[in-house]
Design an enzyme around this catalytic site. Structure first.
Site, short mmCIF file in Angstrom:
data_model
loop_
_atom_site.label_atom_id
_atom_site.label_comp_id
_atom_site.label_asym_id
_atom_site.label_seq_id
_atom_site.Cartn_x
_atom_site.Cartn_y
_atom_site.Cartn_z
N ARG A 37 4.66 -5.20 -0.30
CA ARG A 37 5.37 -4.04 0.81
C ARG A 37 5.96 -4.52 1.90
NH1 ARG A 37 -0.45 -1.04 0.90
NH2 ARG A 37 -0.52 -0.25 -1.01
N ARG A 41 7.35 0.51 5.65
CA ARG A 41 7.34 1.26 6.82
C ARG A 41 7.19 0.40 7.89
NH1 ARG A 41 2.48 4.98 4.93
NH2 ARG A 41 2.05 3.15 3.82
N ARG A 50 15.47 5.51 5.73
CA ARG A 50 14.66 6.62 4.90
C ARG A 50 14.78 7.69 5.41
NH1 ARG A 50 10.22 6.30 2.17
NH2 ARG A 50 10.27 8.29 2.23
N ASP A 86 8.31 2.33 -6.80
CA ASP A 86 7.09 2.93 -6.68
C ASP A 86 6.50 2.90 -8.06
OD1 ASP A 86 4.67 5.20 -6.75
OD2 ASP A 86 4.79 4.47 -4.73
N TYR A 161 -4.44 7.64 -11.97
CA TYR A 161 -3.43 8.62 -11.21
C TYR A 161 -3.35 9.87 -12.24
CZ TYR A 161 -2.17 5.66 -7.32
OH TYR A 161 -2.09 4.94 -5.76
#
Length: 354
Positions: A37, A41, A50, A86, A161
């Protein structure tokens, strides 16, 4: 490891990089560093580009993917880039109705829980993800000798998921299916192994120098359940890309009890979270594998002195390893100070310069 002795195409440019040497357990000029990552962010430049673009949409825009992937390489001087995407992208690409909801994560509109549902998991073709091929072509042209790591979600985590319908704390529906209908479970994981293998092949053929298989939730399983119910599918993925000769990294969270099995599944490099010291992890994994890790991401919120002290502990524990890639024990936390990451890279490079 002999498969990694014959670099092809883009891999030949990155073959002698510190990251690739460490994957092959060869002598390195310094311990290579990258962060899970690292593109995300924590970077203000990421939030800026983004802005107004949904996560899944941004993963399908080659120029945006290229910019985001390059941002931490420019800022931190890391030794490898990781492709911005992702783990649910291949599922979206084959038509699964899902979205990544801010603050929640991937949410699947219709969970997969019956044999009839398996029909919705069709084969993934390169034409489904042309934006991946395009973005990686752009990236490798920019990165030059810096390796690009491709990645995918492992079959168990993708299955979790799909069965749960989103993130889960206890994986009750997943385990209910695994224990209650083992044949359907095996068929589901095998189907996901095919999709994951195809997705990794697209990335490698486009120019990725290495790949990482993320099994984020597999720490929820016992070693016996992992070996019997999950490892065959993960092994199928690693075997599917073995002939390309690129390093294969395997990482999961909370996997201290599974470390030996993660390596046995077919990885060349085993990622270790922060809960197990690297020297102990090496004992559990056994010889013939490089290790990746494993500073606790939360340490970066402390003082520079504390970060350096904890980093020193990681480097000392790694001193006897056959190969070591410095990383965090999981992903960069969103509110991490980017300057702390830059200082960390410099510290590791300086302390390990040979």
């Amino acid at each position: 490891m002999s498969a990694m002795d014959s670099p092809k195409g883009q891999q030949s440019k990155t073959y002698d990089s510190a990251f690739m040497k460490a994957c092959r357990r060869e002598a390195v000029p310094h311990t290579p560093v990258w962060f899970m990552r690292q593109a995300g962010r924590s970077l203000p430049e990421y939030r800026k580009v983004r802005e107004g673009t949904a996560m899944l949409e941004s993963c399908m825009m080659p120029e945006l993917v290229t910019e985001i992937t390059l941002q931490p390489v420019r800022r931190h001087d890391v030794d490898a880039a990781i492709y911005f995407s992702d783990i649910v992208v291949p599922l979206k690409a084959i038509g699964i109705d899902l979205d990544i909801k801010p603050g929640v994560g991937p949410v699947v509109e219709q969970p997969i829980r019956t044999r009839a549902d398996l029909a919705r998991l069709r084969d993934l073709t390169p034409e489904d993800v042309t934006y991946v091929t395009e973005a990686i072509g752009m990236l490798t042209a920019e990165l030059g000798e810096t390796p690009l790591i491709g990645f995918a979600g492992a079959p168990f985590t993708l299955a979790s998921y799909l069965v749960e319908g989103g993130p889960s704390r206890n994986h009750e529906n997943t385990k209910a299916l695994m224990y209650g209908d083992p044949q359907l479970w095996a068929d589901l994981l095998d189907r996901l192994a095919e999709i994951t293998s195809a997705f990794l092949k697209v990335q490698i053929e486009a120019g990725a120098s290495a790949v990482q298989l993320f099994d984020s939730w597999v720490g929820a399983l016992s070693p016996a359940d992992y070996r019997a119910q999950v490892m065959p599918a993960s092994t199928k993925v690693f075997d599917a890309v073995a002939s390309y000769g690129v390093p294969r990294i395997h990482f999961g969270v909370g996997t201290g009890e599974l470390l030996g099995l993660l390596g046995e599944a077919g990885a060349d490099v085993v990622g270790v979270d922060w809960r197990v010291p690297l020297d102990e992890a090496a004992r559990r994994v056994g010889p013939g594998k490089a290790l990746q890790g494993n500073l606790d991401p939360a340490v970066l919120f402390s003082t520079t002195e504390a970060v350096e002290a904890r980093t020193r502990q990681v480097l000392d524990a790694a001193a006897g390893l056959e190969g070591h890639i410095f990383n965090l024990g999981h992903g960069v936390l969103p509110t991490t100070d980017p300057d702390a990451l830059t200082r960390l890279v410099e510290y590791v490079h300086t302390q390990t310069a040979r």
